[in-house]
Write an enzyme that holds these catalytic residues in place. Structure first.
Site, PDB file in Angstrom:
ATOM      1  N   LYS A 242      62.167  48.376 -32.856  1.00  0.00           N
ATOM      2  CA  LYS A 242      60.937  47.662 -33.183  1.00  0.00           C
ATOM      3  C   LYS A 242      60.525  46.787 -31.982  1.00  0.00           C
ATOM      4  O   LYS A 242      61.387  46.276 -31.258  1.00  0.00           O
ATOM      5  CB  LYS A 242      61.179  46.778 -34.419  1.00  0.00           C
ATOM      6  N   GLY A 243      59.246  46.630 -31.773  1.00  0.00           N
ATOM      7  CA  GLY A 243      58.751  45.769 -30.700  1.00  0.00           C
ATOM      8  C   GLY A 243      59.371  44.379 -30.817  1.00  0.00           C
ATOM      9  O   GLY A 243      59.320  43.762 -31.890  1.00  0.00           O
TER      10      GLY A 243
ATOM     11  N   CYS B  83      49.997  47.372 -28.440  1.00  0.00           N
ATOM     12  CA  CYS B  83      50.002  47.061 -29.868  1.00  0.00           C
ATOM     13  C   CYS B  83      48.617  46.637 -30.335  1.00  0.00           C
ATOM     14  O   CYS B  83      48.099  45.610 -29.882  1.00  0.00           O
ATOM     15  CB  CYS B  83      51.006  45.964 -30.197  1.00  0.00           C
TER      16      CYS B  83
ATOM     17  N   ASN C 128      48.727  50.806 -40.137  1.00  0.00           N
ATOM     18  CA  ASN C 128      49.629  49.665 -40.260  1.00  0.00           C
ATOM     19  C   ASN C 128      49.120  48.493 -39.444  1.00  0.00           C
ATOM     20  O   ASN C 128      48.452  48.667 -38.423  1.00  0.00           O
ATOM     21  CB  ASN C 128      51.055  50.052 -39.854  1.00  0.00           C
TER      22      ASN C 128
ATOM     23  N   GLY D 225      52.961  61.132 -31.623  1.00  0.00           N
ATOM     24  CA  GLY D 225      51.653  61.196 -32.285  1.00  0.00           C
ATOM     25  C   GLY D 225      51.598  62.319 -33.301  1.00  0.00           C
ATOM     26  O   GLY D 225      51.224  63.433 -32.982  1.00  0.00           O
TER      27      GLY D 225
HETATM   28  C1  FMN Z   1      54.735  50.917 -39.188  1.00  0.00           C
HETATM   29  C2  FMN Z   1      54.652  51.179 -37.715  1.00  0.00           C
HETATM   30  C3  FMN Z   1      55.101  50.205 -36.819  1.00  0.00           C
HETATM   31  C4  FMN Z   1      55.030  50.439 -35.451  1.00  0.00           C
HETATM   32  N1  FMN Z   1      55.501  49.487 -34.579  1.00  0.00           N
HETATM   33  C5  FMN Z   1      55.498  49.739 -33.234  1.00  0.00           C
HETATM   34  C6  FMN Z   1      56.055  48.785 -32.328  1.00  0.00           C
HETATM   35  O1  FMN Z   1      56.588  47.744 -32.708  1.00  0.00           O
HETATM   36  N2  FMN Z   1      56.006  49.078 -30.978  1.00  0.00           N
HETATM   37  C7  FMN Z   1      55.449  50.257 -30.511  1.00  0.00           C
HETATM   38  O2  FMN Z   1      55.427  50.481 -29.304  1.00  0.00           O
HETATM   39  N3  FMN Z   1      54.939  51.181 -31.364  1.00  0.00           N
HETATM   40  C8  FMN Z   1      54.953  50.950 -32.703  1.00  0.00           C
HETATM   41  N4  FMN Z   1      54.438  51.889 -33.559  1.00  0.00           N
HETATM   42  C9  FMN Z   1      53.857  53.140 -33.028  1.00  0.00           C
HETATM   43  C10 FMN Z   1      54.842  54.305 -33.105  1.00  0.00           C
HETATM   44  O3  FMN Z   1      56.003  54.037 -32.367  1.00  0.00           O
HETATM   45  C11 FMN Z   1      54.195  55.622 -32.617  1.00  0.00           C
HETATM   46  O4  FMN Z   1      53.865  55.478 -31.261  1.00  0.00           O
HETATM   47  C12 FMN Z   1      52.918  55.985 -33.392  1.00  0.00           C
HETATM   48  O5  FMN Z   1      53.053  55.674 -34.751  1.00  0.00           O
HETATM   49  C13 FMN Z   1      52.550  57.466 -33.245  1.00  0.00           C
HETATM   50  O6  FMN Z   1      53.572  58.310 -33.727  1.00  0.00           O
HETATM   51  P1  FMN Z   1      53.584  58.901 -35.236  1.00  0.00           P
HETATM   52  O7  FMN Z   1      52.239  59.469 -35.505  1.00  0.00           O
HETATM   53  O8  FMN Z   1      54.690  59.910 -35.243  1.00  0.00           O
HETATM   54  O9  FMN Z   1      53.888  57.736 -36.148  1.00  0.00           O
HETATM   55  C14 FMN Z   1      54.497  51.662 -34.949  1.00  0.00           C
HETATM   56  C15 FMN Z   1      54.048  52.635 -35.871  1.00  0.00           C
HETATM   57  C16 FMN Z   1      54.124  52.409 -37.226  1.00  0.00           C
HETATM   58  C17 FMN Z   1      53.645  53.485 -38.169  1.00  0.00           C
END
Ligand code: FMN
Length: 307
Positions: A49-50, A134, A73, A246
């Site tokens: 998590k970030g 973010c 989100n 993505g």
């Molecule tokens: C609930 C949630 C929290 C996320 N928190 C972060 C984060 O803290 N830092 C970050 O770089 N990306 C964060 N992301 C982005 C994901 O790491 C990812 O790049 C993005 O969701 C695209 O991938 P996906 O479509 O497979 O979810 C978050 C995504 C979701 C859904």
């Protein structure tokens, strides 16, 4: 950087993934909860998590909303702060077989640098993923939208750490390729793309936004075609390794990103509905890798990319 015959991926500067499939930042916390459901020793990487210099409670609820075609989100970077991650969590990371990459965020250049310095050479932390993308905190996109700002930040963090430095790019930039090129020139070892797309959901009865802050980040299969285009742009702009994310949900969708030249993938939103997805994708890719090493004509080597 290489995808080796044994399926490992060497991203450079000491960051070697045992397979190309990682758990995307923010969708697996620090691994502790999901680690009770799946065998983390078999994923390629855990992107945490970030994490910010000080603990954050995040945004008020509701912080997630389902849409017809993806998930929104607005968590707002809830996290325990870098000190706790380094002092309390890293010893557990050191016992995991997968590479743990700490995703770092901040409200200013100094905050990012502070996190990188605090990580130092902590056993268990294999690299830093710089979250300049973010959409859910004030100014969260400032560094990621402007190539000059992204370069300034990347250079400052580069000077503060000799760990592997991956920069997570936002698709909300006007020219994601230009940002990728700028961070490469400023010392990034790799880039990850993409973070979420800025989105909004309106409640059809109240006609008000569902998320208290109005907007959130859209993720899941809905963004896959957009993410594929963004990753292609990034791939054309840099020579350093590209890690793709993505809307990846299965081996086919992961393969599509790899076919564009990404060397590894991150699996995010699907973890909430199918925590075993990353392991299945890793196993499926390993099988394809084996097939690809067999003589031409071996069946099952390619299927059309789902959209
Ligand atoms: C609930 C949630 C929290 C996320 N928190 C972060 C984060 O803290 N830092 C970050 O770089 N990306 C964060 N992301 C982005 C994901 O790491 C990812 O790049 C993005 O969701 C695209 O991938 P996906 O479509 O497979 O979810 C978050 C995504 C979701 C859904």
């Amino acid at each position: 950087m290489s995808g080796a015959p044994d399926g490992t991926v060497d991203l450079g500067r000491g960051l070697v993934l045992q397979n190309p499939v990682g758990l995307a930042s923010g969708t697996a916390g620090y691994g502790f909860e999901i680690g009770r459901i799946i065998d983390l020793d078999r994923v390629g990487a855990l992107y945490t998590k970030g994490t910010t210099p000080w603990p954050r409670t995040g945004n008020p609820p509701p912080r997630v909303a389902e849409t017809d075609s993806g998930m929104l989100n607005s968590i707002g970077l809830q996290n325990p702060g870098i000190d706790r991650v380094v002092d309390e969590y890293a010893p557990a990371f050191a016992r995991m077989r997968c590479a743990v990459v700490v995703n770092v965020a901040g409200a200013s250049l100094e905050e990012y640098v502070r996190c990188a310095r605090r990580i130092g050479h902590t056993p268990g932390i294999a690299g830093i993923e710089l979250n300049i993308s973010c959409p859910n905190i004030a100014h969260g996109l400032d560094f990621g939208s402007d190539p000059g700002e992204a370069a300034r930040l990347c250079a400052a963090v580069r000077a503060a750490t000799d760990l592997h430095l991956m920069v997570k790019l936002t698709p909300n930039a006007v020219d994601i390729g230009a940002v990728a090129h700028a961070v490469e020139e400023s010392g990034a070892d790799s880039v990850s793309a993409v973070n979420t797309y800025l989105g909004m959901k309106i409640d059809s009865r109240s006609l008000r936004p569902v998320l208290p802050g109005g907007t959130g980040g859209l993720s899941g299969p809905a963004i896959r075609p957009l993410a594929l285009a963004a990753v292609a742009q990034v791939r054309d702009a840099v020579r350093i390794p590209v890690v793709a994310a993505g809307g990846i949900v299965d081996v086919e969708s992961a393969s599509c990103f790899l076919s564009l030249g990404a060397v590894a993938v991150q699996v995010g939103t699907v973890n909430f509905v199918d925590p075993g997805a990353a392991l299945r994708i890793a196993a499926g890719l390993a099988e394809r890798h084996e097939h690809a090493r067999q003589p031409a004509g071996t069946p099952g080597r390619s299927e059309p990319c789902p959209t």
